[in-house]
Design an enzyme around this catalytic site. Sequence first.
Site, PDB file in Angstrom:
ATOM      1  N   TYR A 208       0.847  -1.196   0.000  1.00 51.14           N
ATOM      2  CA  TYR A 208       0.000   0.000   0.000  1.00 51.14           C
ATOM      3  C   TYR A 208       0.880   1.242   0.000  1.00 51.14           C
ATOM      4  O   TYR A 208       1.671   1.481   0.922  1.00 51.14           O
ATOM      5  CB  TYR A 208      -0.897  -0.023   1.230  1.00 51.14           C
ATOM      6  CG  TYR A 208      -2.078   0.905   1.156  1.00 51.14           C
ATOM      7  CD1 TYR A 208      -3.332   0.443   0.765  1.00 51.14           C
ATOM      8  CD2 TYR A 208      -1.970   2.245   1.518  1.00 51.14           C
ATOM      9  CE1 TYR A 208      -4.431   1.273   0.730  1.00 51.14           C
ATOM     10  CE2 TYR A 208      -3.061   3.094   1.478  1.00 51.14           C
ATOM     11  CZ  TYR A 208      -4.297   2.599   1.079  1.00 51.14           C
ATOM     12  OH  TYR A 208      -5.379   3.440   1.037  1.00 51.14           O
TER      13      TYR A 208
ATOM     14  N   TYR B 195      -5.655   5.395  -7.153  1.00 53.22           N
ATOM     15  CA  TYR B 195      -5.890   5.301  -5.719  1.00 53.22           C
ATOM     16  C   TYR B 195      -7.299   4.792  -5.504  1.00 53.22           C
ATOM     17  O   TYR B 195      -8.272   5.537  -5.613  1.00 53.22           O
ATOM     18  CB  TYR B 195      -5.704   6.675  -5.066  1.00 53.22           C
ATOM     19  CG  TYR B 195      -6.036   6.707  -3.591  1.00 53.22           C
ATOM     20  CD1 TYR B 195      -5.222   6.059  -2.667  1.00 53.22           C
ATOM     21  CD2 TYR B 195      -7.147   7.392  -3.120  1.00 53.22           C
ATOM     22  CE1 TYR B 195      -5.508   6.089  -1.312  1.00 53.22           C
ATOM     23  CE2 TYR B 195      -7.446   7.437  -1.771  1.00 53.22           C
ATOM     24  CZ  TYR B 195      -6.623   6.781  -0.871  1.00 53.22           C
ATOM     25  OH  TYR B 195      -6.917   6.814   0.464  1.00 53.22           O
TER      26      TYR B 195
END
Length: 388
Positions: free
Chosen positions: A297, A341
């Site tokens: 991430y 994102y």
Amino acid sequence: MSVRRADSLGGRAAVVGIGATEFSKDSGRSELRLAVEAVRAALDDAGLTPADVDGLVTFTMDTSPEITVAQAAGIGELSFFSRIHYGGGAACATVQQAALAVASGVADVVVCYRAFNERSGRRFGSGVQQREPTAEGTALGWNLPFGLLTPASWVAMAAQRYLHTYGLTPDAFGHVAVTDRRHAARNPAAYFYGKPITLADHAASRWIVEPLRLLDCCQETDGGQAIVVTGVERARVLPRPPAVIVAAAQGAGRAQEQMTSFYRDGLTGLPETGVVARQLWRSSGLSPCDIDVGILYDHFTPFVLMQLEEFGFCAPGEAADFVAADALPLNTHGGQLGEAYLHGMNGIAEAVRQIRGSSVNQLPGAARALVTAGAGVPTSGLILGTDD
């Protein structure tokens, strides 16, 4: 399951479908429509229909409730529906929840989804605005008056300490940005397709909050992503090679807050990620040397370095050199810095593609993929693997 012993979830469920909308800066449609498009695309990919679905999982932040998505997507009765808290930290936990439901017989086919207009609508990067009073919001009250108003400012505190402790400069973060953008440049689905960057580009990008530059910060994206989970036996008769859920975990550390855990003993690591790492290694019986690709991430580059260190791929302070050496194929879709994102859900999809052998940046023989969710908040992680 316990943070002190292995669990028995691994090998009992698999990801069998992935689907997404296009990734854009202005979708031109509602978040509900994005969610439904992604869910239908994932079911088509799995060779299943809405009638097969009896479970849905999403994020507490998602604006499209499970029952509304079910109605709009043509899904009938639900025996399981669930939501995970803590923003991007929820990504891998949605798949864990789906796997738990399937393994226990509560549901047969569960779809995990996330959809938002995070660029054209509510932008997380705009900071805290009109927040309703909550117990967890109290922690923010100690920081907001001093100008720590945005996720970048919260991460910058830990990033600055990390650089000081290990004698590094902000250029250390550039290796993550360059790696992500290199992969995004070869990915037609990525927003930055055809647009690689260099370390010089990273160093020349403007400051956001020192020591973070613009190219250390993820995008803001409109889009949706969905993941279909079912039992391993059923997965074997579906059209696509299954990505078996080898292990799944959630983690919160001591003195945990949402992005503002500044009162821990140290700021150079991510204890919540450490909890997840220990549980994944313990339950899977694997170690860092068994991982073929890492989908980490990457909302902010410093936390990618800290995650690598928490998982034991390298020693504390050595992750920048580890990334620079390409010691582990990293974020082969381009990550949230380069592709989109989507609160980490597109990263799970990339791990599935690597296991299937269908990534645009495919690694020969990829059999084990590590996926992480948002760091700095209570978080989660997955190890996906081939059905062998």
